[in-house]
Design a protein around this motif. Structure first.
Motif, mmCIF file in Angstrom:
data_model
loop_
_atom_site.group_PDB
_atom_site.id
_atom_site.type_symbol
_atom_site.label_atom_id
_atom_site.label_comp_id
_atom_site.label_asym_id
_atom_site.label_seq_id
_atom_site.Cartn_x
_atom_site.Cartn_y
_atom_site.Cartn_z
ATOM 1 N N VAL A 1 -9.254 15.345 9.901
ATOM 2 C CA VAL A 1 -8.167 15.733 8.983
ATOM 3 C C VAL A 1 -8.582 16.719 7.901
ATOM 4 O O VAL A 1 -7.731 17.187 7.150
ATOM 5 N N GLN A 2 -9.853 17.047 7.815
ATOM 6 C CA GLN A 2 -10.332 17.928 6.750
ATOM 7 C C GLN A 2 -9.583 19.267 6.774
ATOM 8 O O GLN A 2 -9.472 19.916 7.805
ATOM 9 N N GLY A 3 -9.052 19.639 5.629
ATOM 10 C CA GLY A 3 -8.316 20.891 5.502
ATOM 11 C C GLY A 3 -6.873 20.798 5.964
ATOM 12 O O GLY A 3 -6.115 21.754 5.819
ATOM 13 N N LYS A 4 -6.481 19.651 6.515
ATOM 14 C CA LYS A 4 -5.114 19.490 7.022
ATOM 15 C C LYS A 4 -4.275 18.558 6.167
ATOM 16 O O LYS A 4 -3.063 18.523 6.295
ATOM 17 N N ILE A 5 -4.948 17.770 5.328
ATOM 18 C CA ILE A 5 -4.220 16.884 4.415
ATOM 19 C C ILE A 5 -4.764 17.081 3.005
ATOM 20 O O ILE A 5 -5.876 17.580 2.819
ATOM 21 N N SER A 6 -3.984 16.670 2.026
ATOM 22 C CA SER A 6 -4.364 16.852 0.623
ATOM 23 C C SER A 6 -5.492 15.902 0.232
ATOM 24 O O SER A 6 -5.773 14.914 0.914
ATOM 25 N N GLU A 7 -6.093 16.211 -0.888
ATOM 26 C CA GLU A 7 -7.173 15.387 -1.428
ATOM 27 C C GLU A 7 -6.671 13.970 -1.737
ATOM 28 O O GLU A 7 -7.365 12.981 -1.475
ATOM 29 N N LEU A 8 -5.460 13.868 -2.270
ATOM 30 C CA LEU A 8 -4.892 12.564 -2.610
ATOM 31 C C LEU A 8 -4.756 11.684 -1.365
ATOM 32 O O LEU A 8 -5.175 10.524 -1.361
ATOM 33 N N THR A 9 -4.205 12.231 -0.302
ATOM 34 C CA THR A 9 -4.031 11.465 0.941
ATOM 35 C C THR A 9 -5.384 11.115 1.537
ATOM 36 O O THR A 9 -5.587 9.993 2.026
ATOM 37 N N GLU B 1 3.542 10.246 -9.666
ATOM 38 C CA GLU B 1 2.873 10.510 -10.940
ATOM 39 C C GLU B 1 2.229 11.885 -10.966
ATOM 40 O O GLU B 1 2.230 12.568 -11.981
ATOM 41 N N GLN B 2 1.670 12.292 -9.833
ATOM 42 C CA GLN B 2 0.967 13.565 -9.751
ATOM 43 C C GLN B 2 1.873 14.702 -9.247
ATOM 44 O O GLN B 2 1.375 15.789 -8.972
ATOM 45 N N ASN B 3 3.165 14.424 -9.116
ATOM 46 C CA ASN B 3 4.129 15.412 -8.600
ATOM 47 C C ASN B 3 3.696 15.984 -7.255
ATOM 48 O O ASN B 3 3.788 17.194 -7.018
ATOM 49 N N LYS B 4 3.223 15.110 -6.381
ATOM 50 C CA LYS B 4 2.754 15.534 -5.064
ATOM 51 C C LYS B 4 3.430 14.732 -3.951
ATOM 52 O O LYS B 4 2.890 14.610 -2.858
ATOM 53 N N LEU B 5 4.607 14.205 -4.227
ATOM 54 C CA LEU B 5 5.266 13.339 -3.259
ATOM 55 C C LEU B 5 5.578 14.078 -1.963
ATOM 56 O O LEU B 5 5.297 13.564 -0.870
ATOM 57 N N ASP B 6 6.116 15.275 -2.047
ATOM 58 C CA ASP B 6 6.439 16.030 -0.836
ATOM 59 C C ASP B 6 5.182 16.427 -0.063
ATOM 60 O O ASP B 6 5.163 16.403 1.169
ATOM 61 N N GLU B 7 4.136 16.777 -0.783
ATOM 62 C CA GLU B 7 2.869 17.137 -0.146
ATOM 63 C C GLU B 7 2.288 15.941 0.614
ATOM 64 O O GLU B 7 1.856 16.065 1.767
ATOM 65 N N VAL B 8 2.293 14.785 -0.026
ATOM 66 C CA VAL B 8 1.774 13.575 0.620
ATOM 67 C C VAL B 8 2.663 13.188 1.802
ATOM 68 O O VAL B 8 2.162 12.749 2.843
ATOM 69 N N TYR B 9 3.969 13.382 1.668
ATOM 70 C CA TYR B 9 4.888 13.096 2.772
ATOM 71 C C TYR B 9 4.527 13.936 4.003
ATOM 72 O O TYR B 9 4.468 13.415 5.118
ATOM 73 N N TYR C 1 0.828 -1.207 0.000
ATOM 74 C CA TYR C 1 0.000 0.000 0.000
ATOM 75 C C TYR C 1 0.863 1.257 0.000
ATOM 76 O O TYR C 1 0.539 2.243 -0.689
ATOM 77 N N ALA C 2 1.942 1.258 0.759
ATOM 78 C CA ALA C 2 2.839 2.417 0.793
ATOM 79 C C ALA C 2 3.452 2.656 -0.582
ATOM 80 O O ALA C 2 3.543 3.800 -1.044
ATOM 81 N N LYS C 3 3.851 1.578 -1.234
ATOM 82 C CA LYS C 3 4.449 1.700 -2.563
ATOM 83 C C LYS C 3 3.439 2.280 -3.556
ATOM 84 O O LYS C 3 3.790 3.095 -4.418
ATOM 85 N N SER C 4 2.198 1.865 -3.426
ATOM 86 C CA SER C 4 1.146 2.398 -4.300
ATOM 87 C C SER C 4 0.975 3.899 -4.081
ATOM 88 O O SER C 4 0.849 4.661 -5.042
ATOM 89 N N LEU C 5 0.972 4.313 -2.828
ATOM 90 C CA LEU C 5 0.819 5.739 -2.525
ATOM 91 C C LEU C 5 2.022 6.532 -3.021
ATOM 92 O O LEU C 5 1.860 7.616 -3.588
ATOM 93 N N ARG D 1 -8.217 10.657 -0.072
ATOM 94 C CA ARG D 1 -8.808 9.572 -0.873
ATOM 95 C C ARG D 1 -8.127 8.238 -0.584
ATOM 96 O O ARG D 1 -8.773 7.188 -0.593
ATOM 97 N N PHE D 2 -6.818 8.283 -0.341
ATOM 98 C CA PHE D 2 -6.092 7.053 -0.027
ATOM 99 C C PHE D 2 -6.601 6.453 1.292
ATOM 100 O O PHE D 2 -6.839 5.245 1.376
ATOM 101 N N ILE D 3 -6.783 7.293 2.287
ATOM 102 C CA ILE D 3 -7.293 6.804 3.578
ATOM 103 C C ILE D 3 -8.708 6.266 3.414
ATOM 104 O O ILE D 3 -9.056 5.225 3.979
ATOM 105 N N GLN D 4 -9.496 6.938 2.614
ATOM 106 C CA GLN D 4 -10.852 6.469 2.348
ATOM 107 C C GLN D 4 -10.822 5.090 1.673
ATOM 108 O O GLN D 4 -11.620 4.215 2.003
#
Length: 187
Positions: free
Chosen positions: A66-74, A20-28, A10-14, A76-79
């Motif tokens: 977490v609303q407003g504190k994490i990105s949409e990508l993260t 791919e979306q150039n959001k690695l630092d944001e997700v980190y 799962y971590a590798k998928s994220l 959706r991943f938790i969802q």
């Protein structure tokens, strides 16, 4: 229950989708925030691991936190994890993500245990020496204070352990006294 393979997959998928979306630092940053929330709140950990609470209720509570504190990508991943009934492995997946992020970014995790807190100068000297000896360019240093080691240090990285503590030296001396090599065995 620990499941390293599942967490790694799962971590590798994220990591992959974040790259791919150039959001690695944001997700980190999101992942670090989520780890902090999970470690600080026992109620959050209980919510995530509870088999009694329905998935949709879990998601609505987590989303409110977490609303407003994490990105949409993260988010959706938790969802997705909740939908797949994998939320009980959330913390383990997030920690696996940090490890994979560090690998992608060339960051080496190093744990240094000392008997007392390091001064900023000593920390800088240690980091420079470590970079010189190991050829690590980027180091993420975690320091731990453990007065039981008396002096010296214990260094852990990539499964290696360098124990240069006084405590270990005293144990070695004690062992030598117990098995005196200079005393002949009399039969």
């Amino acid at each position: 229950m620990q499941n390293n393979l599942l967490a790694s997959v799962y971590a590798k998928s994220l990591v992959g989708i974040a790259q791919e979306q150039n959001k690695l630092d944001e997700v980190y940053r999101d992942v670090l925030y989520m780890i902090d929330v999970a470690k600080q709140s026992r109620e959050f950990r209980n919510l995530v691991s509870s088999p009694v609470i329905a998935a949709d209720k879990k998601w609505s509570i987590i989303h409110a936190v977490v609303q407003g504190k994490i990105s949409e990508l993260t988010s959706r991943f938790i969802q997705l994890l909740i939908k797949k009934d994998r939320e009980k492995n959330l913390l383990q997946i997030l920690e696996a993500f940090v490890g994979q992020y560090n690998e992608v970014m060339g960051i080496h995790e190093v744990k240094l245990t000392t008997a007392k807190e390091l001064t900023p100068e000593a920390r800088e000297t240690f980091m420079n020496k470590l970079k010189e000896e190991t050829s690590f360019e980027k180091i993420q240093l975690q320091t731990v204070v453990n007065p039981d080691i008396i002096g010296g240090f214990i260094l852990e990285y990539h499964g290696n352990l360098v124990d240069a503590s006084i405590q270990r030296d005293l144990k070695d001396i004690s062992k030598q006294f117990k098995t005196n090599l200079y005393e002949h065995n009399i039969r």
